[in-house]
Design a protein around this motif. Structure first.
Motif, mmCIF file in Angstrom:
data_model
loop_
_atom_site.group_PDB
_atom_site.id
_atom_site.type_symbol
_atom_site.label_atom_id
_atom_site.label_comp_id
_atom_site.label_asym_id
_atom_site.label_seq_id
_atom_site.Cartn_x
_atom_site.Cartn_y
_atom_site.Cartn_z
ATOM 1 N N VAL A 97 0.854 -1.198 0.000
ATOM 2 C CA VAL A 97 0.000 0.000 0.000
ATOM 3 C C VAL A 97 0.886 1.244 0.000
ATOM 4 O O VAL A 97 1.848 1.346 0.774
ATOM 5 C CB VAL A 97 -0.942 -0.001 1.222
ATOM 6 N N GLY A 98 0.567 2.171 -0.882
ATOM 7 C CA GLY A 98 1.315 3.415 -0.986
ATOM 8 C C GLY A 98 2.422 3.395 -2.017
ATOM 9 O O GLY A 98 2.924 4.451 -2.408
ATOM 10 N N GLU A 99 2.806 2.212 -2.472
ATOM 11 C CA GLU A 99 3.858 2.125 -3.479
ATOM 12 C C GLU A 99 3.302 2.383 -4.872
ATOM 13 O O GLU A 99 2.099 2.243 -5.118
ATOM 14 C CB GLU A 99 4.529 0.751 -3.440
ATOM 15 N N THR A 100 4.195 2.749 -5.773
ATOM 16 C CA THR A 100 3.799 2.999 -7.160
ATOM 17 C C THR A 100 4.601 2.097 -8.088
ATOM 18 O O THR A 100 5.670 1.603 -7.731
ATOM 19 C CB THR A 100 4.028 4.466 -7.559
ATOM 20 N N ALA A 101 4.075 1.894 -9.289
ATOM 21 C CA ALA A 101 4.770 1.111 -10.311
ATOM 22 C C ALA A 101 4.541 1.735 -11.672
ATOM 23 O O ALA A 101 3.400 2.116 -12.007
ATOM 24 C CB ALA A 101 4.273 -0.333 -10.303
ATOM 25 N N ASN A 102 5.615 1.867 -12.436
ATOM 26 C CA ASN A 102 5.501 2.340 -13.812
ATOM 27 C C ASN A 102 5.163 1.165 -14.724
ATOM 28 O O ASN A 102 5.846 0.136 -14.698
ATOM 29 C CB ASN A 102 6.809 2.985 -14.276
ATOM 30 N N ILE A 103 4.130 1.321 -15.521
ATOM 31 C CA ILE A 103 3.733 0.286 -16.463
ATOM 32 C C ILE A 103 4.539 0.467 -17.738
ATOM 33 O O ILE A 103 4.445 1.504 -18.407
ATOM 34 C CB ILE A 103 2.227 0.344 -16.779
ATOM 35 N N ALA A 104 5.367 -0.516 -18.057
ATOM 36 C CA ALA A 104 6.142 -0.498 -19.303
ATOM 37 C C ALA A 104 5.408 -1.355 -20.317
ATOM 38 O O ALA A 104 5.231 -2.559 -20.120
ATOM 39 C CB ALA A 104 7.554 -1.026 -19.066
ATOM 40 N N MET A 105 4.973 -0.734 -21.416
ATOM 41 C CA MET A 105 4.097 -1.408 -22.375
ATOM 42 C C MET A 105 4.728 -1.434 -23.768
ATOM 43 O O MET A 105 5.157 -0.399 -24.291
ATOM 44 C CB MET A 105 2.747 -0.694 -22.437
ATOM 45 N N THR A 106 4.804 -2.611 -24.353
ATOM 46 C CA THR A 106 5.169 -2.726 -25.757
ATOM 47 C C THR A 106 3.945 -3.164 -26.546
ATOM 48 O O THR A 106 3.083 -3.886 -26.033
ATOM 49 C CB THR A 106 6.299 -3.747 -25.973
ATOM 50 N N VAL A 107 3.870 -2.707 -27.786
ATOM 51 C CA VAL A 107 2.770 -3.095 -28.664
ATOM 52 C C VAL A 107 3.366 -3.553 -29.991
ATOM 53 O O VAL A 107 4.493 -3.195 -30.341
ATOM 54 C CB VAL A 107 1.783 -1.930 -28.885
ATOM 55 N N TYR A 108 2.592 -4.359 -30.710
ATOM 56 C CA TYR A 108 3.046 -4.883 -31.987
ATOM 57 C C TYR A 108 2.045 -4.535 -33.073
ATOM 58 O O TYR A 108 0.831 -4.661 -32.879
ATOM 59 C CB TYR A 108 3.221 -6.401 -31.909
ATOM 60 N N ASP A 109 2.573 -4.076 -34.212
ATOM 61 C CA ASP A 109 1.690 -3.740 -35.317
ATOM 62 C C ASP A 109 1.403 -4.987 -36.147
ATOM 63 O O ASP A 109 1.840 -6.098 -35.823
ATOM 64 C CB ASP A 109 2.287 -2.611 -36.164
ATOM 65 N N ALA A 110 0.669 -4.806 -37.246
ATOM 66 C CA ALA A 110 0.217 -5.939 -38.043
ATOM 67 C C ALA A 110 1.366 -6.700 -38.692
ATOM 68 O O ALA A 110 1.205 -7.877 -39.045
ATOM 69 C CB ALA A 110 -0.757 -5.464 -39.117
ATOM 70 N N ASP A 111 2.522 -6.054 -38.843
ATOM 71 C CA ASP A 111 3.674 -6.723 -39.442
ATOM 72 C C ASP A 111 4.662 -7.226 -38.402
ATOM 73 O O ASP A 111 5.792 -7.606 -38.732
ATOM 74 C CB ASP A 111 4.381 -5.783 -40.419
ATOM 75 N N GLY A 112 4.259 -7.201 -37.136
ATOM 76 C CA GLY A 112 5.089 -7.778 -36.085
ATOM 77 C C GLY A 112 6.216 -6.899 -35.606
ATOM 78 O O GLY A 112 7.123 -7.395 -34.930
ATOM 79 N N PHE A 113 6.178 -5.613 -35.915
ATOM 80 C CA PHE A 113 7.206 -4.697 -35.418
ATOM 81 C C PHE A 113 6.801 -4.186 -34.038
ATOM 82 O O PHE A 113 5.651 -3.825 -33.814
ATOM 83 C CB PHE A 113 7.411 -3.524 -36.374
ATOM 84 N N MET A 114 7.776 -4.156 -33.130
ATOM 85 C CA MET A 114 7.513 -3.741 -31.768
ATOM 86 C C MET A 114 7.677 -2.238 -31.600
ATOM 87 O O MET A 114 8.568 -1.631 -32.191
ATOM 88 C CB MET A 114 8.470 -4.479 -30.813
ATOM 89 N N HIS A 115 6.798 -1.636 -30.783
ATOM 90 C CA HIS A 115 6.868 -0.213 -30.462
ATOM 91 C C HIS A 115 6.636 -0.048 -28.965
ATOM 92 O O HIS A 115 5.886 -0.805 -28.355
ATOM 93 C CB HIS A 115 5.789 0.582 -31.214
ATOM 94 N N TRP A 116 7.273 0.963 -28.392
ATOM 95 C CA TRP A 116 6.987 1.321 -27.006
ATOM 96 C C TRP A 116 5.752 2.205 -26.966
ATOM 97 O O TRP A 116 5.630 3.146 -27.755
ATOM 98 C CB TRP A 116 8.169 2.038 -26.369
ATOM 99 N N ALA A 117 4.847 1.887 -26.060
ATOM 100 C CA ALA A 117 3.603 2.673 -25.961
ATOM 101 C C ALA A 117 3.173 2.807 -24.508
ATOM 102 O O ALA A 117 1.978 2.770 -24.184
ATOM 103 C CB ALA A 117 2.504 2.020 -26.790
ATOM 104 N N SER A 118 4.139 2.971 -23.620
ATOM 105 C CA SER A 118 3.829 3.025 -22.188
ATOM 106 C C SER A 118 2.922 4.197 -21.848
ATOM 107 O O SER A 118 1.959 4.053 -21.082
ATOM 108 C CB SER A 118 5.124 3.116 -21.374
ATOM 109 N N THR A 119 3.203 5.364 -22.409
ATOM 110 C CA THR A 119 2.450 6.569 -22.038
ATOM 111 C C THR A 119 1.328 6.892 -23.015
ATOM 112 O O THR A 119 0.551 7.817 -22.759
ATOM 113 C CB THR A 119 3.395 7.780 -21.946
ATOM 114 N N THR A 120 1.230 6.149 -24.109
ATOM 115 C CA THR A 120 0.179 6.440 -25.092
ATOM 116 C C THR A 120 -0.921 5.381 -25.101
ATOM 117 O O THR A 120 -1.846 5.464 -25.904
ATOM 118 C CB THR A 120 0.768 6.560 -26.506
ATOM 119 N N SER A 121 -0.814 4.379 -24.252
ATOM 120 C CA SER A 121 -1.872 3.379 -24.124
ATOM 121 C C SER A 121 -2.912 3.854 -23.111
ATOM 122 O O SER A 121 -2.631 4.705 -22.252
ATOM 123 C CB SER A 121 -1.290 2.030 -23.673
#
Length: 784
Positions: free
Chosen positions: A492-516
């Motif tokens: 309780v009281g702790e925070t965690a940054n969510i690190a998010m990767t996304v993949y497009d239709a051709d399988g290329f990876m992108h970072w989208a932590s702050t835009t999801s």
């Protein structure tokens, strides 16, 4: 190569006794890694200095070779040994040594003592005509550690350097361990101002040192134990342990007249540049046998050589102990010959092998190779390449993006810079450059571009009549979310940054932590702000992550309780997976099936066996111009139909704008099965020039025994993707059908018709393909 002829006197006479090194026996070597395929990249570091990375698939595995060639006829270039600028004898990383000394590139140099933070290079060191250090312990009975020299007339040569140094008065002569080399100080050593101005740093490293201060061939001062003394400008200091002074040198006193007698195989007073290395590699253009100090087997290696005309220096690092296999002594000699060396020697290898450079693209000193220990080892010295030309006028411009592929709406930050005739980088203010995007809608803010739609596009930059361009890509929408951590546990009281990767239709990876978009299932457990979760109450919940309709989940548990069950994300369908119906539309149609023959030990009723095979045949041979049987089969297609069947050997078919190669990896990889296939399939694909490439295999690349070969295979395929080609890898293996899209390549597995127990596999699936004008669609058809 720059020449500075002025020298500092060492306060001694160097009597040169020329010693001929015995010619090594020329050995005969037969086993070496034979190259099957090569990927090569080249860069200009500065005028007269080129860098090349050659990544080779050999019959022994991947071999990554890094080469820098230096044009020694360039008057503004200089090569010299460099050491720590912070403290004499301190070990530093190669990048720091080169950066601190102002080099543009270089490699690790001499051998040294690995333990501790301080050491000394084994071989002689001469910088710009000044003798820095030399030792007396090397090559006593045989040539083991070679050194490179350039004399005052600019003539380069290699030799097994030897030296003796004695200091004494009329009562006794002492054997010295070296000049400005302080590894252990078991025996006395010579010290002058080429190393340091006083002995304070030595006094920190060694306890109770005694120093004899010598000026004009007379001892002017003898220190107390541990006392720091100043090194005289025109004299020197003899440094020894207190025990040595007491037991071996008590007869020396202040005002004693002394002599320093130094005899060396090379007269260092006539040398402009020198640095040490390991055993000789090439003599008169031929590989010499490895001496006893050259570690056997394939290892990470560093080498240095000179061309026959003396106009080119060759620096080489071969990666090892990782994805790259390294090189033997003989293989290193062959490689140095290939790149033009006529005389060459080993430099320190293993974990020390490092090549670094400050490129125009990077703007900072960076490691170019893959160091074997995962991070740079601290070494005693490096060989630096220096560009002494001053910055000139811009002759050409370059454009550089911070990413090569983005999602629509995400920014691309460009840098435009100039290069002068010496390849020095010159920054250009954004208000002096005209930036345009061709084939893509979007907005500019200085050097930053925000694309609105998807596809390939070109960015042009214009400055003072000079131009540069870049071809980029904006990916289609996100189809899959993949958080870096599937579950998180907090208090309780702790925070965690969510690190998010996304993949497009051709399988290329992108970072989208702050835009999801994030939605907490139970807001009482915690809250989200941007991509930061804050725990409020003990319990467990799921965070729903969304972008462009794709959904993923992260489980967050606050406290020690049981984690909540995570919902399953919806399966992702490949955008190319569509219904394929043959029409007279000018398209090219072909079908692919996996293994049909049964190779197990169970008995199958003949009618059942024939009926199942006939059913598959009726599907595969129908509505197509080519039938591809990608696994072992025991049926034949109708003669009117073009077909290609698996034989367990390499095969190739060029039809309808499609390059189709059958590649076997049955023994755990392509190389282990038949290494020549690398040359065959890459050459056939290159010669055919088709926009669609299909590789049919009996092993999925992810199951190769060598992860290095898997990575290399994918790198070769990615090269085709970068050329805008459609690439499919179809493995015919095991019992399941699956599709995985990664970095533009579609990896598909077609299952076997028969299970191990002799029953028909209900998952048996074939593929129907349609190809027209470079556009590809395929349909997975389950044959029950």
């Amino acid at each position: 190569m720059k020449r500075i002829l002025a020298k500092r006197a060492m306060g001694m006479a160097l009597a040169a006794v020329m010693m001929l090194s015995p010619l090594s026996v020329f050995g005969v070597q037969t086993a070496y890694a034979a190259t099957q395929y090569e990927m090569k990249t080249e860069k200009t570091m500065t005028r007269g200095v080129t860098y090349e990375k050659s990544s080779r698939m050999t019959d022994a595995g991947v071999q990554n070779i890094h080469v820098m060639k230096v044009d020694l006829t360039e008057s503004t270039l200089e090569i010299r040994e460099v050491e720590s600028k912070g403290e004499y004898g301190l070990k530093e990383t190669v990048t720091k040594l080169l950066k601190d000394n102002g080099a543009v590139a270089g490699v690790n140099a001499d051998f040294f003592g690995v333990s501790g933070s301080y050491s000394a290079p084994f071989g002689p060191v001469v910088q710009e005509g000044e003798v820095i250090s030399a030792g007396t312990t090397l090559n006593k009975t045989e040539g083991q550690y070679a050194a490179f020299f350039v004399d005052e007339d600019g003539n380069p040569f290699f030799d097994y350097f030897t030296m003796t140094a004695k200091f004494g008065n009329e009562k006794k002569m002492l054997e010295l361990s070296g000049m400005n080399k302080f590894a252990s100080l078991v025996f006395p050593a010579y010290l002058d101002r080429a190393a340091m101005g006083d002995t304070s740093s030595l006094d920190k490293r060694f306890e109770k040192l005694v120093k004899f201060v010598v000026e004009d061939d007379e001892i002017t001062y003898i220190s107390q134990e541990g006392e720091t003394v100043e090194v005289p400008e025109d004299g020197y200091v003899i440094v020894m342990s207190a025990d040595y002074r007491k037991n071996a040198a008590p007869m020396f006193e202040i005002e004693d007249e002394v002599v320093l007698d130094v005899v060396s195989s090379v007269n260092l007073d006539e040398v402009e540049t020198a640095f040490g290395g390991g055993g000789k590699l090439l003599v008169d253009g031929k590989i010499v046998e490895a001496n006893s100090k050259v570690v056997g087997g394939r290892q990470p290696r560093t080498a240095f050589g000179i061309s026959k005309d003396g106009n080119t220096a060759i620096f080489m690092v071969v990666d090892g102990r990782g994805d790259s296999i390294g090189a033997t002594h003989w293989e290193l000699g062959l490689l140095m010959q290939e790149y033009g060396a006529y005389e060459a020697m080993h430099l320190d290898g293993g974990g020390s092998s490092t090549m670094a450079a400050k490129t125009a693209e990077d703007g900072a000193m960076t490691v170019q190779n893959d160091v074997s220990e995962g991070s740079e080892r601290k070494v005693i010295n490096a060989v630096g390449i220096f560009q002494n030309a001053k910055q000139g006028k811009i002759k050409e411009i370059k454009i550089q993006p911070d990413v090569t592929r983005v999602l629509a709406g995400r920014t691309i930050n460009f840098t435009v810079y100039g290069l002068d005739e010496y390849h020095n980088r010159i920054e250009i203010p954004v208000d002096q450059v005209d930036m345009k995007a061709i084939g893509m809608e979007g907005s500019w803010n200085g050097y930053t571009f925000t694309p609105k739609n998807t596809g390939r596009f070109t960015v042009t930059a214009t400055y003072n009549g000079m131009g540069a361009y870049y071809i980029g890509a904006v990916s289609s929408k996100v189809v899959r979310m993949k958080p870096v951590n599937d579950s998180i546990r907090l208090k309780v009281g702790e925070t965690a940054n969510i690190a998010m990767t996304v993949y497009d239709a051709d399988g290329f990876m992108h970072w989208a932590s702050t835009t999801s978009n994030y939605t907490v299932g139970n807001p009482e457990i915690g809250t989200m702000k941007s991509n930061v979760f804050t725990a409020k109450k003990e319990g467990s919940t799921n965070i729903k992550c969304e972008k462009d309709g794709a959904v993923g989940y992260i489980t967050v548990t606050v406290g020690d309780g049981e984690a909540a069950k995570k919902p399953e994300a919806a399966p992702v369908k490949d955008s190319m997976n569509q219904t394929v119906t043959r029409k007279n539309d000018g398209a090219y149609y072909f079908n692919v099936a996996g293994k049909i023959a049964y190779t197990g030990e169970e008995e199958i009723e003949e009618k059942v066996y024939n009926d199942a095979r006939s059913k598959v045949k009726s599907y595969v041979d129908a509505n197509a111009e080519v039938a591809i049987y990608g696994g072992l089969n025991d049926i034949q297609s109708a003669k009117k139909l073009d077909s290609l069947s698996w034989t367990g050997k390499y095969r190739f078919l060029n039809r309808g704008g499609v390059s189709l190669a059958m590649v076997t990896a049955a023994n755990g990889g392509i190389t282990a099965t038949d290494a020549s296939q690398w040359q065959k399939f890459t050459a056939d694909i290159e010669n055919a020039g088709n926009d669609t490439i299909v590789l049919v295999m009996d092993q999925t690349p992810g199951d190769f025994r060598s992860s290095a070969e898997t990575n290399y295979f994918r790198a070769v395929l990615n090269k085709y993707v970068e050329q805008g080609k459609n690439v499919f890898v179809i493995s015919c293996f095991n019992q399941g059908y699956w599709v995985s899209v990664k970095d533009g390549v579609r990896y598909i597995n077609l299952p076997n018709l028969w299970k191990a127990d002799g029953t028909v596999n209900e998952n048996y699936t074939m593929l129907r393909f349609r190809v027209k004008d470079g556009s590809v669609s395929y349909e997975a058809v389950n044959i029950k």
